[in-house]
Design a protein around this motif. Sequence first.
Motif, PDB file in Angstrom:
ATOM      1  N   ASP A 123       0.653  -1.343   0.031  1.00 29.43           N
ATOM      2  CA  ASP A 123      -0.021   0.040   0.072  1.00 29.43           C
ATOM      3  C   ASP A 123       0.667   1.302   0.059  1.00 29.43           C
ATOM      4  O   ASP A 123       0.204   2.173   0.334  1.00 29.43           O
ATOM      5  N   SER A 124       1.965   1.112  -0.527  1.00 29.29           N
ATOM      6  CA  SER A 124       3.024   2.258  -0.531  1.00 29.29           C
ATOM      7  C   SER A 124       4.224   1.981  -1.605  1.00 29.29           C
ATOM      8  O   SER A 124       4.174   0.838  -1.711  1.00 29.29           O
ATOM      9  N   SER A 127       0.562   5.924   0.963  1.00 30.38           N
ATOM     10  CA  SER A 127      -0.403   5.459  -0.120  1.00 30.38           C
ATOM     11  C   SER A 127      -0.995   6.854  -0.880  1.00 30.38           C
ATOM     12  O   SER A 127      -1.353   7.746  -0.227  1.00 30.38           O
ATOM     13  N   THR A 157      -4.126   8.336  -2.810  1.00 33.86           N
ATOM     14  CA  THR A 157      -5.870   8.216  -3.163  1.00 33.86           C
ATOM     15  C   THR A 157      -6.098   8.262  -4.503  1.00 33.86           C
ATOM     16  O   THR A 157      -7.183   7.774  -4.805  1.00 33.86           O
ATOM     17  N   TYR A 212       4.101   0.818  -7.871  1.00 27.31           N
ATOM     18  CA  TYR A 212       2.940   0.773  -7.013  1.00 27.31           C
ATOM     19  C   TYR A 212       1.805   1.509  -7.560  1.00 27.31           C
ATOM     20  O   TYR A 212       0.501   1.097  -7.626  1.00 27.31           O
ATOM     21  N   ARG A 265       0.152  -1.306  -9.927  1.00 30.53           N
ATOM     22  CA  ARG A 265      -0.506  -2.370  -8.975  1.00 30.53           C
ATOM     23  C   ARG A 265      -1.797  -1.336  -8.295  1.00 30.53           C
ATOM     24  O   ARG A 265      -2.827  -2.458  -8.220  1.00 30.53           O
ATOM     25  N   THR A 266      -1.698  -0.405  -7.946  1.00 34.84           N
ATOM     26  CA  THR A 266      -2.773   0.106  -7.474  1.00 34.84           C
ATOM     27  C   THR A 266      -3.973   0.820  -8.302  1.00 34.84           C
ATOM     28  O   THR A 266      -5.212   0.597  -7.916  1.00 34.84           O
ATOM     29  N   PHE A 267      -3.698   1.174  -9.639  1.00 36.13           N
ATOM     30  CA  PHE A 267      -4.700   1.984 -10.486  1.00 36.13           C
ATOM     31  C   PHE A 267      -4.650   1.554 -11.717  1.00 36.13           C
ATOM     32  O   PHE A 267      -5.581   1.502 -12.607  1.00 36.13           O
TER      33      PHE A 267
END
Length: 152
Positions: free
Chosen positions: A5-6, A73, A75, A132, A135-137
């Motif tokens: 998460d970061s 992290s 948003t 990151y 992976r996140t978006f």
Amino acid sequence: MTKADSPGVHVPPPFIFAAAFGLGLGLHRLFAWSLPAFLELPGIVLVVAGLGLMFVSVGVFWSRRTTIMPNKSATEFVVVGPYRFTRNPMYVGMSVAYVGLSFAFSPAWPLVLLPLAVFLVGRTVIAREEEYLLRTFGSSYEDYRSRVRRWI
């Protein structure tokens, strides 16, 4: 917070630029090598431009209520303002200000070390941030990455 998460960045990018510049100043003390004096005014302009780009970029992050800290992290990933033209306007701004400081104060050694700072930021910060964000978006970030250059 887990690595998931970061971006997992351990050294803030301004410290990398400052360390390279400081090392350059140290080399200048040992082996004086100065730039021409006529670069002082353009150097001041570059410092102002680089800091301006950094502050505008930070302002965009703050307006979106996402973090500027590369170990926190996000948003959202930002695609407005200077982020329409470069994925890393804060780092571009730091680089421009760095060049400007060398020009304004005339030591040449920091300029020699700028590629090292840029390389280290690319390897230890940007690569992790991009991993990151992907992976996140997911595909949204992949699409953005395919349209907008990493630097300029």
